[in-house]
Design a protein around this motif. Structure first.
Motif, PDB file in Angstrom:
ATOM      1  N   CYS A  16      19.775  74.496  19.619  1.00  0.00           N
ATOM      2  CA  CYS A  16      20.505  73.691  20.578  1.00  0.00           C
ATOM      3  C   CYS A  16      19.695  72.462  20.990  1.00  0.00           C
ATOM      4  O   CYS A  16      18.519  72.561  21.323  1.00  0.00           O
ATOM      5  CB  CYS A  16      20.840  74.537  21.819  1.00  0.00           C
ATOM      6  SG  CYS A  16      21.718  73.616  23.085  1.00  0.00           S
ATOM      7  N   SER A  18      20.077  70.751  23.557  1.00  0.00           N
ATOM      8  CA  SER A  18      19.964  70.645  25.000  1.00  0.00           C
ATOM      9  C   SER A  18      18.944  71.623  25.579  1.00  0.00           C
ATOM     10  O   SER A  18      18.096  71.248  26.376  1.00  0.00           O
ATOM     11  CB  SER A  18      21.328  70.896  25.642  1.00  0.00           C
ATOM     12  OG  SER A  18      21.242  70.721  27.036  1.00  0.00           O
ATOM     13  N   CYS A  19      19.022  72.900  25.142  1.00  0.00           N
ATOM     14  CA  CYS A  19      18.129  73.910  25.715  1.00  0.00           C
ATOM     15  C   CYS A  19      17.194  74.524  24.685  1.00  0.00           C
ATOM     16  O   CYS A  19      16.272  75.236  25.046  1.00  0.00           O
ATOM     17  CB  CYS A  19      18.956  74.991  26.406  1.00  0.00           C
ATOM     18  SG  CYS A  19      19.852  76.055  25.254  1.00  0.00           S
ATOM     19  N   CYS A  39      24.708  79.797  24.034  1.00  0.00           N
ATOM     20  CA  CYS A  39      24.129  79.221  25.250  1.00  0.00           C
ATOM     21  C   CYS A  39      25.169  78.457  26.067  1.00  0.00           C
ATOM     22  O   CYS A  39      25.087  78.395  27.278  1.00  0.00           O
ATOM     23  CB  CYS A  39      22.939  78.338  24.908  1.00  0.00           C
ATOM     24  SG  CYS A  39      23.338  76.891  23.923  1.00  0.00           S
ATOM     25  N   CYS A  41      25.952  75.145  25.935  1.00  0.00           N
ATOM     26  CA  CYS A  41      25.658  73.751  26.257  1.00  0.00           C
ATOM     27  C   CYS A  41      26.642  72.809  25.562  1.00  0.00           C
ATOM     28  O   CYS A  41      27.149  73.102  24.489  1.00  0.00           O
ATOM     29  CB  CYS A  41      24.239  73.409  25.824  1.00  0.00           C
ATOM     30  SG  CYS A  41      22.959  74.285  26.737  1.00  0.00           S
TER      31      CYS A  41
END
Ligand SMILES: [Zn+2]
Length: 55
Positions: A16, A18-19, A39, A41
């Motif tokens: 991911c 983002s995370c 997740c 996101c």
């Protein structure tokens, strides 16, 4: 050349953007937005294309 990647068909996405969590599924909701699972996101789908991280 003995890698049996066919055993893991759901791991073709980069982590991911983002995370950093492993992404096993991607839900594209638009040309510039997608939802990574598990997740959850939101990020542009281009970030999850294999060629993005294949520099
Ligand atoms: Zn995430």
């Amino acid at each position: 050349m003995d890698v049996a990647d066919d055993l893991e068909p759901d791991t073709s996405f980069p982590d991911c953007a983002s995370c950093g969590s492993p992404v096993t599924m991607l839900t594209v909701i638009g040309p510039t937005e997608a939802i990574a699972s598990p997740c959850g996101c939101h990020a542009p789908p281009a970030l999850f294309q294999p060629e993005y991280s294949n520099g």
